[in-house]
Enzyme design. Structure first.
Site, short mmCIF file in Angstrom:
data_model
loop_
_atom_site.label_atom_id
_atom_site.label_comp_id
_atom_site.label_asym_id
_atom_site.label_seq_id
_atom_site.Cartn_x
_atom_site.Cartn_y
_atom_site.Cartn_z
N ASP A 31 0.87 -1.18 0.00
CA ASP A 31 0.00 0.00 0.00
C ASP A 31 0.90 1.23 0.00
O ASP A 31 1.92 1.25 0.70
CB ASP A 31 -0.90 0.00 1.26
CG ASP A 31 -2.10 0.94 1.13
OD1 ASP A 31 -1.86 2.15 0.91
OD2 ASP A 31 -3.23 0.49 1.24
N ASP A 32 0.54 2.25 -0.77
CA ASP A 32 1.38 3.47 -0.78
C ASP A 32 0.86 4.51 0.21
O ASP A 32 1.38 5.63 0.26
CB ASP A 32 1.47 4.06 -2.19
CG ASP A 32 0.16 4.65 -2.67
OD1 ASP A 32 -0.88 4.51 -1.98
OD2 ASP A 32 0.15 5.27 -3.76
N ILE A 52 1.94 0.74 -6.61
CA ILE A 52 1.85 -0.39 -7.55
C ILE A 52 2.22 0.01 -8.98
O ILE A 52 2.44 -0.86 -9.81
CB ILE A 52 0.44 -1.04 -7.55
CG1 ILE A 52 -0.65 0.00 -7.86
CG2 ILE A 52 0.17 -1.76 -6.24
CD1 ILE A 52 -2.01 -0.61 -8.19
N TYR A 140 -13.73 6.60 -13.70
CA TYR A 140 -13.52 5.50 -12.74
C TYR A 140 -14.19 4.22 -13.25
O TYR A 140 -13.57 3.14 -13.24
CB TYR A 140 -14.10 5.92 -11.38
CG TYR A 140 -14.13 4.82 -10.34
CD1 TYR A 140 -12.97 4.39 -9.71
CD2 TYR A 140 -15.34 4.21 -9.98
CE1 TYR A 140 -13.01 3.38 -8.75
CE2 TYR A 140 -15.39 3.21 -9.02
CZ TYR A 140 -14.22 2.80 -8.41
OH TYR A 140 -14.26 1.79 -7.47
N ASN A 169 -22.39 -0.89 -3.27
CA ASN A 169 -21.99 0.19 -2.36
C ASN A 169 -21.61 -0.40 -1.01
O ASN A 169 -22.48 -0.86 -0.28
CB ASN A 169 -23.14 1.18 -2.17
CG ASN A 169 -23.23 2.14 -3.32
OD1 ASN A 169 -23.51 1.71 -4.45
ND2 ASN A 169 -22.98 3.40 -3.08
N ARG A 272 -27.01 15.54 -7.69
CA ARG A 272 -25.68 15.66 -8.31
C ARG A 272 -25.70 15.09 -9.72
O ARG A 272 -26.25 14.00 -9.95
CB ARG A 272 -24.63 14.96 -7.45
CG ARG A 272 -24.30 15.79 -6.22
CD ARG A 272 -23.20 15.19 -5.45
NE ARG A 272 -23.56 13.86 -4.95
CZ ARG A 272 -22.90 13.23 -3.98
NH1 ARG A 272 -21.87 13.81 -3.41
NH2 ARG A 272 -23.27 12.05 -3.57
N1 LIG Z 1 -15.93 1.39 -1.05
C1 LIG Z 1 -16.78 1.01 -2.00
O1 LIG Z 1 -17.99 1.19 -1.88
C2 LIG Z 1 -16.25 0.34 -3.25
C3 LIG Z 1 -17.21 -0.03 -4.24
C4 LIG Z 1 -16.75 -0.64 -5.39
C5 LIG Z 1 -15.40 -0.92 -5.55
N2 LIG Z 1 -14.50 -0.53 -4.59
C6 LIG Z 1 -13.09 -0.85 -4.82
O2 LIG Z 1 -12.60 -1.56 -3.69
C7 LIG Z 1 -11.20 -1.28 -3.52
C8 LIG Z 1 -10.95 -0.79 -2.10
O3 LIG Z 1 -11.71 0.40 -1.91
P1 LIG Z 1 -11.78 1.18 -0.53
O4 LIG Z 1 -13.15 1.72 -0.42
O5 LIG Z 1 -11.22 0.37 0.56
O6 LIG Z 1 -10.82 2.42 -0.88
P2 LIG Z 1 -9.60 3.04 -0.06
O7 LIG Z 1 -9.24 4.29 -0.80
O8 LIG Z 1 -9.93 3.12 1.39
O9 LIG Z 1 -8.47 1.94 -0.26
C9 LIG Z 1 -7.58 1.92 -1.35
C10 LIG Z 1 -6.20 1.62 -0.81
O10 LIG Z 1 -5.29 1.54 -1.92
C11 LIG Z 1 -4.13 2.30 -1.62
N3 LIG Z 1 -3.59 2.78 -2.90
C12 LIG Z 1 -4.15 3.69 -3.75
N4 LIG Z 1 -3.35 3.87 -4.82
C13 LIG Z 1 -2.27 3.05 -4.65
C14 LIG Z 1 -1.09 2.81 -5.41
N5 LIG Z 1 -0.86 3.44 -6.58
N6 LIG Z 1 -0.18 1.92 -4.94
C15 LIG Z 1 -0.40 1.27 -3.74
N7 LIG Z 1 -1.49 1.48 -2.97
C16 LIG Z 1 -2.41 2.37 -3.42
C17 LIG Z 1 -4.60 3.43 -0.72
O11 LIG Z 1 -3.56 4.00 0.08
C18 LIG Z 1 -5.67 2.72 0.11
O12 LIG Z 1 -5.11 2.15 1.28
C19 LIG Z 1 -10.83 -0.28 -4.60
O13 LIG Z 1 -10.31 -1.00 -5.70
C20 LIG Z 1 -12.18 0.34 -4.96
O14 LIG Z 1 -12.16 0.87 -6.27
C21 LIG Z 1 -14.90 0.09 -3.45
#
Ligand SMILES: NC(=O)c1ccc[n+]([C@@H]2O[C@H](COP(=O)([O-])OP(=O)(O)OC[C@H]3O[C@@H](n4cnc5c(N)ncnc54)[C@H](O)[C@@H]3O)[C@@H](O)[C@H]2O)c1
Length: 313
Positions: A31-32, A52, A140, A169, A272
């Site tokens: 994780d970054d 990544i 996205y 969601n 929105r």
């Molecule tokens: N939360 C939702 O409702 C939801 C819905 C559909 C899909 N998703 C997907 O689920 C996954 C997790 O989402 P989340 O809600 O936990 O989001 P989040 O932003 O809390 O988690 C994403 C994590 O990825 C890390 N990250 C981002 N860019 C990076 C990079 N270039 N290199 C390394 N690490 C990196 C961030 O630091 C973070 O810890 C994502 O792929 C998101 O698109 C989430």
């Protein structure tokens, strides 16, 4: 099992890492920390702080030598994708490709990747099935759809099993409520601190809300199953992770009032642009192929989420 979680310092990833460790797995995190936080990192997990899309990814994945990679790291904000679509594409498409490639070289036998309801765009029928039309309406959604194709290109030929899981969601403990977080987190954060919740539009818009604990079970069951997830001829392959049920945003407020102890006003703001009117994803395929179905009712999930926000916000 040795399981590597990219994005393990984020909302979903940190919930997943805690459950994987509790179940006795060896867990690694890449994780970054761009949106994730150190506070979310479990001390028992192996951790590398790296991007990544940058150097060092191949060596780090080879070093941990995972059997399964669960790829959650992403640019996860729709608004940020509209402001900087190039960055969104770099992280979500090329980052996913890089993770898939490095996982195959490191000898992983399965890669699970986070996709989203955003790949569908405005639904024509509800609930949406995996084979229904894809018409993403923001960068996205486009990048998540392109990531599904990228992972298939990399892994089908390499003989590594894989799947893209399209989350509805997601809500639950540790979701960010101060930024663009999910609507449940924002409502919980505001209502547990006595602030007025704001509904964009008339509140009749619906979403399919899935509790993060249910989503964690889906990822664990997909990681552990003996079934093959990348079914032959399956374009993707993708699995909806959802409840199949629509809940309106107005109804969400009603469900939250009692657990949050908030009986005050609700503010209405203009709808929105680009918000879809209705959404629900059919989870039948995940049940048929790897036996997953959601278990936590909306009421129970919201009560757990409110309890966490009341203590931690
Ligand atoms: N939360 C939702 O409702 C939801 C819905 C559909 C899909 N998703 C997907 O689920 C996954 C997790 O989402 P989340 O809600 O936990 O989001 P989040 O932003 O809390 O988690 C994403 C994590 O990825 C890390 N990250 C981002 N860019 C990076 C990079 N270039 N290199 C390394 N690490 C990196 C961030 O630091 C973070 O810890 C994502 O792929 C998101 O698109 C989430």
């Amino acid at each position: 099992m040795r399981i590597l979680v990219t994005g393990g310092a984020g909302f979903i990833g940190s919930n997943l890492v805690f459950s994987l460790l509790n179940a006795g797995h060896d867990v690694g995190i890449i994780d970054d920390l761009s949106t994730g936080s150190m506070a979310n990192l479990h001390p028992a997990a192996w951790f590398r702080s790296l991007d990544i899309t940058g150097p060092g990814l191949d060596a780090a994945i080879a070093d941990f030598a995972p059997e399964v990679v669960i790829h959650l790291a992403a640019q996860s904000s729709v608004t940020a994708s509209q402001q900087d679509p190039d960055r969104d594409r770099l992280v979500n498409v090329e980052g996913t490709r890089a993770v898939a490639r490095a996982a195959a070289v490191a000898g992983a036998r399965r890669v699970l990747s986070a996709s989203s309801a955003a790949v569908y765009g405005t639904p024509v029928t509800l609930p949406l099935g995996e084979a229904d039309a894809k018409a993403p309406e923001n960068p996205y959604g486009h990048s998540k759809l392109a990531a599904e194709k990228a992972i298939a290109e990399e892994l089908r030929a390499a003989g590594v099993d894989f799947a893209s899981l399209r989350f509805a969601n997601v809500y639950g403990p540790r979701q960010d409520w101060r930024g663009e977080g999910g609507v449940v987190a924002i409502f919980c954060g505001r209502m547990t601190s006595g602030q007025t919740p704001v509904i964009y539009g008339d509140g009749s818009q619906t979403r399919d809300f899935i509790y993060v604990g249910d989503l964690v079970f889906a990822l664990m069951e997909a990681a552990e199953t003996d079934a093959t997830l990348a079914l032959p001829g399956d374009d993707g392959p993708a699995y909806n992770i959802s409840t199949g049920t629509e809940t309106s945003v107005a109804m969400l407020i009603q469900h939250l009032r009692s657990p949050a102890g908030y009986f005050g006003a609700v503010e209405n703001a203009p709808a929105r642009e680009g918000d879809v009117a209705r959404s629900a994803l059919d989870p039948t395929k995940a049940g048929e192929v790897f036996g997953w179905h959601s278990r936590v009712s909306l009421e129970a999930g919201l009560a757990r989420t409110v309890a966490w926000f009341a203590q931690n916000r």
